[in-house]
Design a protein around this motif. Structure first.
Motif, short mmCIF file in Angstrom:
data_model
loop_
_atom_site.label_atom_id
_atom_site.label_comp_id
_atom_site.label_asym_id
_atom_site.label_seq_id
_atom_site.Cartn_x
_atom_site.Cartn_y
_atom_site.Cartn_z
N PRO A 1 0.84 -1.21 0.00
CA PRO A 1 0.00 0.00 0.00
C PRO A 1 0.87 1.25 0.00
O PRO A 1 1.99 1.24 0.53
N LEU A 2 0.33 2.31 -0.59
CA LEU A 2 1.12 3.54 -0.69
C LEU A 2 1.58 4.05 0.67
O LEU A 2 2.71 4.51 0.82
N TRP A 3 0.71 3.98 1.67
CA TRP A 3 1.11 4.55 2.96
C TRP A 3 2.32 3.84 3.54
O TRP A 3 3.14 4.45 4.22
N LYS A 4 2.49 2.54 3.21
CA LYS A 4 3.69 1.84 3.69
C LYS A 4 4.93 2.32 2.96
O LYS A 4 6.02 2.42 3.52
N TRP A 5 4.76 2.62 1.66
CA TRP A 5 5.87 3.23 0.92
C TRP A 5 6.27 4.56 1.58
O TRP A 5 7.45 4.85 1.73
N PHE A 6 5.27 5.36 1.93
CA PHE A 6 5.56 6.67 2.51
C PHE A 6 6.34 6.50 3.81
O PHE A 6 7.34 7.18 4.05
N VAL A 7 5.88 5.58 4.66
CA VAL A 7 6.57 5.36 5.93
C VAL A 7 8.00 4.85 5.68
O VAL A 7 8.96 5.31 6.30
N ALA A 8 8.13 3.92 4.72
CA ALA A 8 9.45 3.36 4.43
C ALA A 8 10.42 4.45 3.96
O ALA A 8 11.55 4.54 4.45
N VAL A 9 9.97 5.29 3.04
CA VAL A 9 10.84 6.34 2.54
C VAL A 9 11.20 7.31 3.66
O VAL A 9 12.36 7.72 3.81
N TYR A 10 10.22 7.62 4.48
CA TYR A 10 10.49 8.51 5.61
C TYR A 10 11.57 7.91 6.52
O TYR A 10 12.53 8.57 6.89
N LEU A 11 11.41 6.63 6.85
CA LEU A 11 12.38 5.98 7.75
C LEU A 11 13.77 5.95 7.12
O LEU A 11 14.77 6.16 7.79
N ILE A 12 13.82 5.71 5.80
CA ILE A 12 15.12 5.64 5.13
C ILE A 12 15.81 7.00 5.11
O ILE A 12 16.98 7.11 5.42
N VAL A 13 15.06 8.06 4.78
CA VAL A 13 15.74 9.36 4.69
C VAL A 13 16.01 9.98 6.06
O VAL A 13 16.94 10.75 6.22
N GLU A 14 15.19 9.64 7.04
CA GLU A 14 15.36 10.27 8.35
C GLU A 14 16.39 9.59 9.23
O GLU A 14 16.93 10.19 10.14
#
Ligand SMILES: [Zn+2]
Length: 303
Positions: A77-90
């Motif tokens: 799901p898109l929201w999991k992509w959003f969380v994943a990208v957030y975790l990776i960049v942060e």
């Protein structure tokens, strides 16, 4: 571009907890001036709300907001992509596929594939050349190979790096520390008219100077690390930080994946003061070439 308030994990979940909200965000990011048909370019687009489809009034092409992007063929799901990208960049030191798997509740394979696609998207394709005073240096990095002793060097690679003082860094895996390779890396990443290049005394760097670029060296073997302004401390400090993050978060990075990890580290470092890092990362994912699982595996096997 979108206005963006300071983003943290709570704000992220509040803003993007459902698929529609994620889609609206991606739509604005992809088409800041309004949706255009990805086939004919027309801006006469109808929405078919029930099926999340867009319908071009001019050529009748039907497409979705994520068509042709990394997000499209993903089961995630898109929201999991959003969380994943957030975790990776942060995360300061990166996040392993295993940690992503646990945090997102996915399979290891999904988490692994996702982190590879994010890294591939972060790769700078048209990076600006470094200029001013540029420090460059290199190290051998040993990838561990299961069952092989300490002396095993086949999995060792050279990581070269160059940093513009006060600016951005470039990191790359190369095949050796010879003159052609190291100077080739510098020529590809540093502006021809740059003021000065500082390196250690490795003979491979000799002859890198020209009429408008000085070359100064620091002699490490004689403990002459700093001579006035001539030093390669910036690049060394950053490298020791990055090296810790590779060892700390990824445990055993094999040589063949190292370049992709370096792209991620480079992105994070070069955006360290960018308040829109999350948005810019999402944009990179939207425009990046997709990296299907089958292709990723094929690349693995070809190496
Ligand atoms: Zn069209």
């Amino acid at each position: 571009m979108l206005k963006e308030q300071e983003i943290n994990l709570i704000a992220l979940v509040e803003r993007f907890h459902d698929e529609d909200k994620c889609r609206i965000y991606l739509e604005k990011l992809r088409w800041p001036e309004g949706i255009r048909c990805s086939r004919c370019g027309s801006d006469k687009i109808s929405r078919i709300m029930t099926r999340n489809q867009l319908d071009c009034d001019s050529c009748r092409y039907r497409f979705s907001i994520t068509a042709g992007t990394i997000f499209h063929d993903s089961h995630l799901p898109l929201w999991k992509w959003f969380v994943a990208v957030y975790l990776i960049v942060e995360s300061k030191k990166g996040i392993s596929a295993n940690q992503l798997r646990r945090t997102l509740g996915t399979t290891y394979r999904t988490a692994w594939h996702l982190s590879h696609r994010v890294r591939a998207a972060f790769k700078e394709v048209d990076a600006q050349l470094l200029k001013g005073i540029v420090e460059a240096d290199e190290t051998f990095v040993g990838g561990k190979v299961e069952g092989m002793g300490r002396g095993y060097t086949d999995n060792k690679v050279v990581v070269v790096r160059a940093i513009e003082r006060g600016g951005t860094i470039r990191l790359q895996v190369v095949k050796g520390g010879d003159r052609e390779t190291l100077q080739g890396f510098i020529r590809e990443n540093v502006a021809g008219e740059t003021q000065a290049i500082y390196t250690d005394e490795l003979p491979s760097y000799l002859g890198i100077a020209d009429h408008d670029t000085e070359h100064k060296t620091v002699n490490h073997s004689e403990k002459e690390y700093v001579r006035g302004d001539v030093h390669v401390n910036s690049v060394e400090n950053i490298w020791s930080l990055l090296k810790r993050s590779i060892i700390g978060s990824y445990h055993q990075v094999s040589a063949k994946h190292l370049d992709a990890y370096l792209d991620e580290l480079e992105f994070r470092f070069n955006n360290r003061e960018n308040p829109h890092m999350f948005r810019d990362a999402m944009y990179k994912l939207l425009v990046a070439n997709n990296l299907p699982y089958a292709k990723l595996i094929a690349q693995e096997e070809a190496k």
